[in-house]
Design a protein around this motif. Structure first.
Motif, PDB file in Angstrom:
ATOM      1  N   THR A  41       5.284   8.218   6.667  1.00 50.82           N
ATOM      2  CA  THR A  41       6.570   7.634   5.798  1.00 50.82           C
ATOM      3  C   THR A  41       6.033   6.121   6.335  1.00 50.82           C
ATOM      4  OG1 THR A  41       7.507   7.614   7.940  1.00 50.82           O
ATOM      5  CG2 THR A  41       7.871   9.308   6.240  1.00 50.82           C
ATOM      6  N   HIS A  42       6.950   5.378   5.371  1.00 53.35           N
ATOM      7  CA  HIS A  42       6.816   3.932   5.682  1.00 53.35           C
ATOM      8  C   HIS A  42       7.435   3.377   6.949  1.00 53.35           C
ATOM      9  CE1 HIS A  42       8.067  -0.405   4.890  1.00 53.35           C
ATOM     10  NE2 HIS A  42       7.169  -0.488   4.082  1.00 53.35           N
ATOM     11  N   ALA A  43       8.584   4.059   7.298  1.00 52.86           N
ATOM     12  CA  ALA A  43       9.177   3.728   8.529  1.00 52.86           C
ATOM     13  C   ALA A  43       8.350   4.025   9.860  1.00 52.86           C
ATOM     14  CB  ALA A  43      10.496   4.697   8.619  1.00 52.86           C
ATOM     15  N   GLU A  44       7.657   5.283   9.885  1.00 51.32           N
ATOM     16  CA  GLU A  44       6.717   5.451  10.910  1.00 51.32           C
ATOM     17  C   GLU A  44       5.660   4.320  10.957  1.00 51.32           C
ATOM     18  OE1 GLU A  44       4.848   9.370  11.433  1.00 51.32           O
ATOM     19  OE2 GLU A  44       5.844   9.731   9.734  1.00 51.32           O
ATOM     20  N   GLU A  53      -5.190   1.102   7.485  1.00 55.62           N
ATOM     21  CA  GLU A  53      -6.271   1.692   6.660  1.00 55.62           C
ATOM     22  C   GLU A  53      -5.821   2.859   5.855  1.00 55.62           C
ATOM     23  OE1 GLU A  53      -9.995   2.502   9.277  1.00 55.62           O
ATOM     24  OE2 GLU A  53      -9.292   4.571   8.867  1.00 55.62           O
ATOM     25  N   GLU A  54      -6.326   3.083   4.679  1.00 58.42           N
ATOM     26  CA  GLU A  54      -6.240   3.922   3.699  1.00 58.42           C
ATOM     27  C   GLU A  54      -6.316   5.355   4.374  1.00 58.42           C
ATOM     28  OE1 GLU A  54      -9.668   4.381   1.295  1.00 58.42           O
ATOM     29  OE2 GLU A  54      -8.873   5.910   0.019  1.00 58.42           O
ATOM     30  N   PHE A  55      -5.229   6.305   3.907  1.00 56.01           N
ATOM     31  CA  PHE A  55      -5.011   7.582   4.355  1.00 56.01           C
ATOM     32  C   PHE A  55      -6.181   8.302   3.841  1.00 56.01           C
ATOM     33  CE2 PHE A  55      -3.109  11.943   3.816  1.00 56.01           C
ATOM     34  CZ  PHE A  55      -2.857  12.174   4.992  1.00 56.01           C
ATOM     35  N   LEU A  56      -6.971   9.083   4.283  1.00 55.76           N
ATOM     36  CA  LEU A  56      -8.035   9.880   3.616  1.00 55.76           C
ATOM     37  C   LEU A  56      -7.414  11.428   3.800  1.00 55.76           C
ATOM     38  CD1 LEU A  56     -11.376   8.573   4.926  1.00 55.76           C
ATOM     39  CD2 LEU A  56     -10.121   7.872   2.906  1.00 55.76           C
ATOM     40  N   ASP A  57      -7.700  12.248   2.961  1.00 53.84           N
ATOM     41  CA  ASP A  57      -7.172  13.639   3.035  1.00 53.84           C
ATOM     42  C   ASP A  57      -8.179  14.607   3.078  1.00 53.84           C
ATOM     43  OD1 ASP A  57      -5.128  15.484   2.952  1.00 53.84           O
ATOM     44  OD2 ASP A  57      -4.714  15.200   0.973  1.00 53.84           O
ATOM     45  N   GLY A  58      -8.248  15.515   3.924  1.00 46.56           N
ATOM     46  CA  GLY A  58      -9.261  16.471   3.904  1.00 46.56           C
ATOM     47  C   GLY A  58      -9.303  17.097   5.377  1.00 46.56           C
ATOM     48  N   GLN A  93       0.767  -1.189   0.167  1.00 49.81           N
ATOM     49  CA  GLN A  93      -0.047   0.157   0.060  1.00 49.81           C
ATOM     50  C   GLN A  93       0.622   1.244  -0.158  1.00 49.81           C
ATOM     51  OE1 GLN A  93      -3.411   0.019  -0.407  1.00 49.81           O
ATOM     52  NE2 GLN A  93      -3.125  -2.421  -0.366  1.00 49.81           N
ATOM     53  N   GLY A  94       1.966   1.200   0.828  1.00 53.43           N
ATOM     54  CA  GLY A  94       2.916   2.396   0.977  1.00 53.43           C
ATOM     55  C   GLY A  94       2.349   3.516   1.746  1.00 53.43           C
ATOM     56  N   ALA A  95       3.040   4.523   1.844  1.00 59.19           N
ATOM     57  CA  ALA A  95       2.495   5.710   2.830  1.00 59.19           C
ATOM     58  C   ALA A  95       2.157   6.945   1.832  1.00 59.19           C
ATOM     59  CB  ALA A  95       3.865   5.809   3.801  1.00 59.19           C
ATOM     60  N   PRO A  96       1.488   7.802   2.474  1.00 55.31           N
ATOM     61  CA  PRO A  96       0.851   7.737   3.895  1.00 55.31           C
ATOM     62  C   PRO A  96      -0.340   6.745   4.029  1.00 55.31           C
ATOM     63  CG  PRO A  96      -0.001   9.764   2.676  1.00 55.31           C
ATOM     64  CD  PRO A  96       0.917   9.186   1.925  1.00 55.31           C
ATOM     65  N   ILE A  97      -0.417   6.397   5.225  1.00 52.99           N
ATOM     66  CA  ILE A  97      -1.268   5.209   5.701  1.00 52.99           C
ATOM     67  C   ILE A  97      -1.628   5.516   7.493  1.00 52.99           C
ATOM     68  CG2 ILE A  97       0.566   3.579   6.289  1.00 52.99           C
ATOM     69  CD1 ILE A  97      -1.281   1.530   4.393  1.00 52.99           C
ATOM     70  N   VAL A  98      -2.680   4.897   7.701  1.00 53.11           N
ATOM     71  CA  VAL A  98      -2.950   4.980   8.910  1.00 53.11           C
ATOM     72  C   VAL A  98      -3.079   3.533   9.754  1.00 53.11           C
ATOM     73  CG1 VAL A  98      -4.944   5.467  10.493  1.00 53.11           C
ATOM     74  CG2 VAL A  98      -4.631   6.800   8.354  1.00 53.11           C
ATOM     75  N   ILE A  99      -2.337   3.507  10.923  1.00 52.32           N
ATOM     76  CA  ILE A  99      -2.239   2.251  11.614  1.00 52.32           C
ATOM     77  C   ILE A  99      -3.255   2.424  13.112  1.00 52.32           C
ATOM     78  CG2 ILE A  99      -0.650   0.720  12.712  1.00 52.32           C
ATOM     79  CD1 ILE A  99      -0.170   1.210   9.733  1.00 52.32           C
ATOM     80  N   LYS A 100      -3.991   1.796  13.311  1.00 51.47           N
ATOM     81  CA  LYS A 100      -4.857   1.713  14.458  1.00 51.47           C
ATOM     82  C   LYS A 100      -4.846   0.439  15.223  1.00 51.47           C
ATOM     83  CE  LYS A 100      -8.509   4.762  12.147  1.00 51.47           C
ATOM     84  NZ  LYS A 100      -9.682   4.780  11.934  1.00 51.47           N
ATOM     85  N   ALA A 101      -4.890   0.697  16.483  1.00 51.08           N
ATOM     86  CA  ALA A 101      -4.974  -0.355  17.713  1.00 51.08           C
ATOM     87  C   ALA A 101      -6.599  -0.738  17.370  1.00 51.08           C
ATOM     88  CB  ALA A 101      -4.541  -0.092  19.066  1.00 51.08           C
ATOM     89  N   ASP A 102      -6.773  -2.044  17.138  1.00 51.66           N
ATOM     90  CA  ASP A 102      -8.189  -2.293  17.051  1.00 51.66           C
ATOM     91  C   ASP A 102      -9.075  -2.961  18.236  1.00 51.66           C
ATOM     92  OD1 ASP A 102     -10.538  -3.062  15.646  1.00 51.66           O
ATOM     93  OD2 ASP A 102      -9.959  -5.224  15.180  1.00 51.66           O
ATOM     94  N   GLY A 103      -8.851  -1.659  19.290  1.00 56.58           N
ATOM     95  CA  GLY A 103      -9.302  -1.918  20.597  1.00 56.58           C
ATOM     96  C   GLY A 103      -9.492  -0.523  21.030  1.00 56.58           C
ATOM     97  N   LEU A 104     -10.218  -0.512  22.311  1.00 59.56           N
ATOM     98  CA  LEU A 104     -10.451   0.924  23.152  1.00 59.56           C
ATOM     99  C   LEU A 104      -8.792   1.415  23.479  1.00 59.56           C
ATOM    100  CD1 LEU A 104     -13.773   0.437  24.516  1.00 59.56           C
ATOM    101  CD2 LEU A 104     -13.153   1.753  22.542  1.00 59.56           C
TER     102      LEU A 104
END
Ligand code: GLY
Length: 305
Positions: free
Chosen positions: A41-44, A68-73, A19-30
């Motif tokens: 970046t890919h490294a982040e 998750e896909e990075f949304l811009d706005g 997918q490459g960056a920018p991209i969003v990484i989320k913990a799937d819990g509260l």
């Protein structure tokens, strides 16, 4: 947004490579609003995946990650009441997720909000209701699970229109504070109407003005912070329908007000313009003596510049 979930590091990193960056990484819990890394970046992104899955940075909440896909706005919050069938849209609002001025620093649960949010024009608002809220409410009813209560859509307003980031079944914090200032005690009537399936008849008027809230947080938040420090000066502040300090993480002890949380106070004001509301809120903030706390000086910048 397009997404996939992973509980193992290797396939998560493979997906990131695709997918490459920018991209969003989320913990799937509260994770108290803190388990989201918007990786430019890919490294982040790779570091966030390792933090969550290998180093357990969020405990069980990060045992699975969503990539998750990075949304811009521009982000906005749209909160509605639902009575199983009818939707009663509340005023629009906008949160400020980053800890520091200029939207810098780590993500937080929210450092301030204002309402209405000009990014949601009447046209965008209609698109949100027609494309996101109504199909969801109708879908739940069709599945035999009609929803009654507060539905909160966290949105990204892209050039092509609104995209849904998340739903919560609660008010936003601190969006709730600005909505309550403009709605007042009518909120109770609305909740009762939602519970009893009478929202179609609800007669509720929004104050045709602006409200803003600025969060005071303990130094160190959203990381670790000291508890038990004293907050002074609150007793001199006005408390009326235009000025209100909502307490979130305080404790009264022997005549003192002590900070016992991360986000501690919500200093909130109304005005006939956003500028007036903002001036009023910062006037109050400047009278609060709490060296162990901090707040953003630029809440409302997207609307005011
Ligand atoms: N302020 C964002 C939330 O309550 O989720």
């Amino acid at each position: 947004a397009a997404y996939q979930t992973f509980s193992e590091v290797a396939p998560a990193l493979d997906y990131l490579d695709q997918q490459g960056a920018p991209i969003v990484i989320k913990a799937d819990g509260l994770a108290a609003g803190k388990g989201v890394v918007v990786a430019m970046t890919h490294a982040e992104a790779a570091a966030a995946i390792r933090d969550m899955l290998e180093d357990n940075a969020f405990g069980d909440a990060g045992a699975r990650v969503v990539i998750e896909e990075f949304l811009d706005g521009e982000e906005a919050s749209f909160i509605v009441m639902v009575d199983g069938e009818h939707v009663w849209p509340m005023a629009t609002s906008q949160d400020h997720k980053r800890a520091y001025d200029g939207d810098a620093g780590p993500n937080t649960g929210g450092m301030g909000a204002y309402s209405p949010a000009p990014v949601c024009s009447a046209e965008i608002e209609q698109q949100i209701v027609d494309r996101i809220i109504t199909p969801t409410v109708e879908g739940m009813a069709a599945e035999g699970k009609p929803f009654h209560g507060v539905l909160f859509a966290g949105l990204m307003i892209e050039e092509s229109g609104p995209r849904l980031i998340e739903f919560n079944v609660r008010f936003g914090d601190p969006e709730c504070q600005v909505l309550m200032m403009r709605l007042g005690a009518q909120a109770l009537d609305l909740m009762q109407a939602a519970a009893e399936g009478r929202l179609a008849e609800a007669q509720v008027n929004w104050a045709n003005d602006h409200a803003i809230t600025v969060v005071m947080a303990a130094n160190g938040y959203p990381g670790s912070y000291e508890k038990g420090t004293e907050i002074k000066g609150l007793e001199n502040l006005p408390e009326d329908s235009s000025n209100m300090v909502f307490h979130a993480g305080t404790k009264a002890a022997q005549g003192q007000t002590l900070a016992v949380g991360g986000r501690v106070l919500n200093v909130t004001a109304r005005g006939s313009s956003l500028q007036e509301a903002r001036d009023r809120a910062y006037e109050m903030l400047d009278q609060i003596e709490w060296p162990e706390g901090f707040f953003r000086r630029d809440i409302g910048w997207r609307a005011l510049g």
